[in-house]
Design a protein around this motif. Sequence first.
Motif, short mmCIF file in Angstrom:
data_model
loop_
_atom_site.label_atom_id
_atom_site.label_comp_id
_atom_site.label_asym_id
_atom_site.label_seq_id
_atom_site.Cartn_x
_atom_site.Cartn_y
_atom_site.Cartn_z
N VAL A 1 -11.37 0.57 7.48
CA VAL A 1 -11.99 1.41 6.13
C VAL A 1 -12.29 0.76 5.04
CG1 VAL A 1 -11.19 3.50 5.03
CG2 VAL A 1 -10.38 3.32 7.16
N HIS B 1 -7.57 15.49 -10.09
CA HIS B 1 -8.66 16.72 -9.33
C HIS B 1 -8.83 17.86 -10.43
CE1 HIS B 1 -8.93 14.33 -5.81
NE2 HIS B 1 -7.38 14.42 -5.60
N GLU C 1 -3.27 11.19 -10.92
CA GLU C 1 -2.86 12.61 -10.69
C GLU C 1 -1.73 12.99 -11.23
OE1 GLU C 1 -3.27 14.14 -6.56
OE2 GLU C 1 -4.80 12.55 -6.24
N THR D 1 1.08 -1.30 -0.19
CA THR D 1 -0.25 0.00 0.06
C THR D 1 0.83 1.25 -0.13
OG1 THR D 1 -0.21 -0.04 2.19
CG2 THR D 1 -1.97 -1.30 1.11
N ALA E 1 -12.29 0.97 1.61
CA ALA E 1 -11.83 2.08 0.68
C ALA E 1 -12.61 1.77 -0.81
CB ALA E 1 -10.26 1.52 0.69
N LEU F 1 -7.28 -1.01 10.10
CA LEU F 1 -6.50 0.13 10.97
C LEU F 1 -6.12 -0.28 12.23
CD1 LEU F 1 -8.52 3.11 9.91
CD2 LEU F 1 -6.63 2.21 8.86
N PHE G 1 -9.63 -1.85 4.49
CA PHE G 1 -8.10 -1.65 5.10
C PHE G 1 -8.35 -1.93 6.63
CE2 PHE G 1 -7.02 0.80 1.24
CZ PHE G 1 -5.85 -0.02 1.20
N ASN H 1 -11.05 13.54 -2.02
CA ASN H 1 -9.88 13.19 -1.28
C ASN H 1 -10.37 11.82 -0.49
OD1 ASN H 1 -8.37 16.19 -0.75
ND2 ASN H 1 -7.59 14.72 -1.94
N GLY H 2 -9.56 10.77 -0.50
CA GLY H 2 -10.01 9.55 0.23
C GLY H 2 -10.95 8.75 -0.17
N ALA H 3 -11.26 9.11 -1.35
CA ALA H 3 -12.67 8.39 -2.15
C ALA H 3 -12.28 6.80 -2.27
CB ALA H 3 -13.29 8.98 -3.11
N GLY H 4 -10.96 6.56 -3.04
CA GLY H 4 -10.56 5.19 -3.07
C GLY H 4 -9.96 5.23 -4.68
N LYS H 5 -9.78 6.36 -5.35
CA LYS H 5 -9.18 6.32 -6.51
C LYS H 5 -7.98 5.62 -6.45
CE LYS H 5 -9.12 10.81 -6.58
NZ LYS H 5 -9.63 11.18 -5.20
N SER H 6 -6.91 6.09 -5.64
CA SER H 6 -5.62 5.35 -5.78
C SER H 6 -5.79 4.21 -5.38
CB SER H 6 -4.61 5.99 -5.02
OG SER H 6 -4.63 7.57 -5.17
N THR H 7 -6.54 3.51 -4.65
CA THR H 7 -6.66 2.21 -3.99
C THR H 7 -7.21 1.27 -5.10
OG1 THR H 7 -7.45 2.94 -1.83
CG2 THR H 7 -7.72 0.72 -2.37
N LYS I 1 -13.13 11.24 4.86
CA LYS I 1 -13.09 10.12 5.92
C LYS I 1 -11.68 9.62 6.30
CE LYS I 1 -15.05 6.36 4.66
NZ LYS I 1 -15.39 5.13 4.14
N GLU J 1 0.78 8.04 -7.70
CA GLU J 1 0.62 9.33 -7.17
C GLU J 1 1.93 9.62 -6.23
OE1 GLU J 1 -2.58 9.81 -4.36
OE2 GLU J 1 -2.49 8.14 -3.51
#
Lengths: 266, 286, 243
Positions: free
Chosen positions: C19, C193, C161, A266, C21, C13, C11, C41-47, C243, C84
């Motif tokens: 979370v 973005h 990005e 990750t 994702a 934690l 994920f 941000n934190g929406a899960g795109k990179s994931t 989130k 990213e």
Amino acid sequence: MLQAIIKVTFLEGLRNKAVYGISLMAGLMMIFTVVLSGMIMRDVGKVATDFALSTATFAALLVVLFVGIIILARDLERKTIYLALSRSVPRSNYLVARFLGLGLLQGFVMLLLLVASLITLVLVKNMYARYFGAVSLGLVAVAHLFVFVQMLLLTALSILFSMVASSPFVTFILTILTWLIGSSTQEVKLLIESAGSDKFFPVVKILVTLAYYLFPNFALFDLKATAAHGLTLHAGKAGFALLYGLGYSVAVLSLALVLFKRKELT
Amino acid sequence: MRRLTSLIPWFTALCGTALYLYALPLATVKKSQQEQLFTIPANFLRVVSGQFKELSADVSFLNALTWLGEVKTQPDTHRYRPEQYEWLHNTLKNSVALDPYFLDPYYLMNSALIWDRYKLAEVNGLIAKGADTRSWDSMLAFFAGFNYYYFLDDNDKSFSYLKEASKRSGGNPFYDSLAARVAYKANKIELAIMYLEQQIHELELQGLQNQAASLQRRLDLLKGIHQIELAVESYRKLFGKLPADIHELVKLGALVSIPKEPNGGSFYIDSSGRVKSTRLFSRICG
Amino acid sequence: MIIFEDVCKTFQLERGKKVSAVQCLSLVVASGEVFGCIGPNGAGKSTTIKLLLDLIRPDSGTITINSLPSRDNASRARVGYLPENPCQYDFLTAHEYLAYSGNLSGLSSSIIAERSSLLLEKLKLSQAANRRISGYSKGMQQRTAIAAALIHNPDLVVLDEPMSGLDPLGRKLIFDLIAELKEQGKTVFISSHVLTDIERLCDRVGIIVQGRLCHEGQVSDLTMPLEELFLQVVADTGLDEVK
Ligand SMILES: Nc1ncnc2c1ncn2[C@@H]1O[C@H](COP(=O)(O)OP(=O)(O)OP(=O)(O)O)[C@@H](O)[C@H]1O
Ligand SMILES: [Mg+2]
């Protein structure tokens, strides 16, 4: 593809400041060895050999701890690993190539250390020819080879630890502890066995035996006394140590591979 | 990068631990004469020094050597204090336990402990063991052999070690002649004089003038005693009794002059006819 | 063609917290299509992207690239990926880094030389190409990473990005580069973005909020500016804080 990863690993090691620091320390120690030889009464060659080989061992250990571990940790932490793994490079190949790259680096450093040791010893031999003793320069070279194999094994172990540890510090601590314990278990075992049955609790004995078999026996790779006193090195024992080191490395690396294949980057 | 810099404390810690481990034997060295001397048990050292046993042995030995260079013997007896002997003994014993092949600590034991008659049997036992371990080396066999005869009255062991020394040196006639004297139970003092002359010669070859000088004092003492004893012997043969004192020997011409006592005392003849010195050290040594 | 089928990723934690994702993501990106993935941000795109490249593994669901499962290394043979916040081996020069990247895909050294000088030229990096990357600015590093992702002329380009850290000139360069890829018929998956760029470059957009694909459609079918749509979709989910 493998070659590219090996090459990058090797280059990263060479362009790392730590390698220069370690080499500098080793160089200074070797000079110190020559100076110190003047203080010894009789066994000058032996003491010089001890210092040269101990320096080589210590420097090689530092390379594993401060170059090998850092290279792997940084790769995972800064995600530089993504470039290779987002292509069709299998994870197993990546890890093996990394290991080989670190091995190459270690081998290169060992070669430098060997040259430094030999220069030091030849110098001491010329200065104190009468008191050089039974030192065998050939065995000094073999001792360096054994340090190299030992450090390969330690590198494999550090790779394994970096697969389970949460941070490089933990890897660092696990690696150094394994080395320290693995260097002493044989000694402790002998001590307890020779002390007689009533002197130690049975629990202690069991623990020591367990540790002896659980940790790799690094004492096998220590040829300092053999080289310094020109004792005979039995081919069987030497062969066993080499096979043990390489076999153990392969086993540890295989385990690391299993973990790496399942690892989430990750 | 930040993680990297935070590795620096670990690096320091590691170097610190390493230094500590290998300087452990050094922790026992103190400059003044008044301080507490202690040594770490050999087994513990063997375990913690791991792959650096030999280095630890070297450090132990150097420690003892530098200590000997700094510490003075007590002015009245020319000896160290008992706890100082004990420390020296333990430190050298540690060095040998860490590396049983290391010649120098045996050598130092022989010159610093044996001749001051500190734990003779035990120390010479270590030297003999060293001679067995260093199976190619004639020097330790020679030391062990000489000590067995001169200090420990063990003629059999003495003979076998001297023979071994001769064998290992490829038949050095010096060792052979010592062995022969042991075999017919020659005068101990003669043997000691031979031994000391050989040692002084060796030390001077190495340029160790200080140590040669201290042996020279011992040699002068033994030579003085030997000279007087020879005179006493001829007096007894002539008159069938012991001389009243040394001056009588000079008056009769059995002695040309009274030999000088090198430690500042003087010689006398005791009631059994043995020659002794008024200095404690000389008495012990003679 | 990329197919996500009911992909979920949670994920773990610290202290047992979790979370989600990515939740039940199903998505198809056709070959030759430029797909824009947007979301807060934190929406899960990179994931989502990491799942696609098998850097992390889904809890459930399957992902295929050109009908090969993503777990198969061969599926990534012709993929170029820009992470990213990319980090390179900064002890290398841009030249060496591109050569490493090319070697990973088994390119010959002559092709590497040709492609890397072309890309460095296009990204205006030729001047700095023999300096170590450690001395580069953020934008220069970003450009090097893009060059490294494209060295082997991949068929599927995944850009997370791509505009971050770039000056207006750099943005224009990358914009043109992506347009060129589109022209060449490459499949491009962009997360960004910068909605105006997405609007102009992409054939299709997907809006991800809190791990769910909340909207998906052709750009040409948009009835309002993308930004307005985006704000509306996010407002509909009731999200008012990352989130
Ligand atoms: N390694 C991780 N461990 C725990 N949670 C994670 C991890 N990586 C991502 N997450 C969580 O997964 C969710 C999605 O993260 P992701 O990085 O995919 O967002 P993103 O859409 O790329 O956001 P951004 O626009 O800020 O880049 C976030 O809530 C994040 O907290
Ligand atoms: Mg992201």
